[in-house]
Design an enzyme around this catalytic site. Structure first.
Site, PDB file in Angstrom:
ATOM      1  N   ASP A 102       0.838  -1.208   0.000  1.00 44.53           N
ATOM      2  CA  ASP A 102       0.000   0.000   0.000  1.00 44.53           C
ATOM      3  C   ASP A 102       0.869   1.254   0.000  1.00 44.53           C
ATOM      4  OD1 ASP A 102      -2.185  -1.644   0.136  1.00 44.53           O
ATOM      5  OD2 ASP A 102      -2.424  -1.436   2.311  1.00 44.53           O
TER       6      ASP A 102
HETATM    7  N1  URA Z   1      -1.386  -5.865   3.851  1.00 45.00           N
HETATM    8  C1  URA Z   1      -1.854  -4.591   3.857  1.00 45.00           C
HETATM    9  O1  URA Z   1      -2.906  -4.314   4.410  1.00 45.00           O
HETATM   10  N2  URA Z   1      -1.120  -3.658   3.225  1.00 45.00           N
HETATM   11  C2  URA Z   1       0.043  -3.905   2.614  1.00 45.00           C
HETATM   12  O2  URA Z   1       0.670  -2.999   2.070  1.00 45.00           O
HETATM   13  C3  URA Z   1       0.523  -5.227   2.634  1.00 45.00           C
HETATM   14  C4  URA Z   1      -0.219  -6.192   3.252  1.00 45.00           C
END
Ligand code: URA
Length: 230
Positions: A102
C-alpha cells in the site's frame, strides 16, 4: 515454450527440419547443445543453430527496493511517484512488481523482468511467508494470536484466510507472517478488531530479507544466491 515449438514457429524451419536439427545436436541454448525437444526456451535464453543466432536472449534483472512511505506500488500513476521512479536503470520499464504494498506501507519490494521467477514468490500455493512488522492504534491482545491462526472470513472474496502467525512484540507492535497477499490483507485482519494499523513494514518474502543497508528509497540488484533461493 518448448524448444521444438519455438523452432518450428520460426519461418525458416518446418517440423521435419526441427527434428533433424535437434537429432544432429546443431541447436544450442545458452551455449549448450540441446537435443531434447521439450527443453524450455525463455525470453532470457540465447538460442543458436550452427552459427546463426535465432534469439539473442535478454538479461534477467532482479532488484530489491526499500519502499518508502508515499509512493505507489505501480509502474505508472498520474498523481504520485511510483516505485519505478526510484529505479535508475535503462531497462526499468520492463520491470514488474512481485507483491504490491500500500501507499503508506514500507519495506521489501521485489522488482524483476522474470515473470516465471516472480510467480514463485507470489503464488499462494507456494506458501512463502511474507513477514510484516506492524504497529497498531489499540493494544494487540493475546487472543488475536489464535484468531489469526484460525483465519478470518473475507466477505468480498468469500474465503477464509490461511493460517497466519502473529507474534506479539509489545502492547502495540507485532510481527505477522502470512502466506497470501490479499488486498489490504493485514489491515483487514486487524480491522476485524477495529484496530487500525498505524505502521506496516514488510521485512521478508520467503528467503528474501530486506537488506538493512538499504535506506528507504534505495535499491540494489539481488545476489545470485538470493535469486536461486526462490
Ligand atoms: N497488507 C496490507 O494491508 N497492506 C500492505 O501494504 C501489505 C499487506
Amino acid at each position: 515454450m518448448r524448444l521444438d515449438r519455438f523452432l518450428s514457429n520460426l519461418p525458416c524451419f518446418n517440423r521435419q527440419q526441427v527434428r533433424l536439427l535437434l537429432a544432429g545436436r546443431r541447436v544450442r541454448v545458452d551455449g549448450l547443445a540441446v537435443s531434447d525437444p521439450r527443453h524450455e526456451v525463455r525470453v532470457f535464453s540465447r538460442v543458436e543453430v550452427d552459427d546463426q543466432v535465432l534469439q539473442a536472449g535478454r538479461p534477467a534483472r532482479y532488484f530489491m527496493l526499500h519502499k518508502p512511505v508515499g509512493c505507489v506500488s505501480a509502474t505508472r500513476d498520474p498523481e504520485h511517484p511510483t516505485v519505478l521512479d526510484l529505479i535508475d536503470e535503462p531497462d526499468r520499464h520492463e520491470l514488474h512488481i512481485a507483491g504490491r504494498l500500500d501507499f503508506n506501507t514500507t519495506g521489501l519490494m521485489i522488482l524483476t523482468n522474470d515473470g516465471q521467477w516472480s510467480r514463485r514468490l507470489t503464488q499462494p500455493q507456494n506458501k512463502l511467508p511474507k513477514v510484516y512488522y506492524v504497529e497498531t492504534e489499540q493494544p494487540i491482545l493475546e487472543e488475536y494470536v489464535a484468531r489469526f491462526r484460525e483465519g478470518f472470513h473475507f466477505a468480498f472474496e468469500d474465503l477464509v484466510t490461511q493460517p497466519a502467525e502473529l507474534i506479539l512484540l509489545s502492547s502495540h507492535t507485532a510481527r505477522l507472517s502470512i502466506i497470501e497477499g490479499r488486498y489490504h490483507q493485514v489491515k483487514r485482519m486487524f480491522g476485524h478488531y477495529q484496530n487500525k494499523v498505524m505502521r506496516l513494514h514488510r521485512e521478508r518474502m520467503g528467503s528474501l530479507v530486506l537488506d538493512p543497508g538499504l535506506a528507504p528509497g534505495q535499491y540494489r540488484a539481488l545476489h545470485a544466491d538470493e535469486i536461486l533461493s526462490v
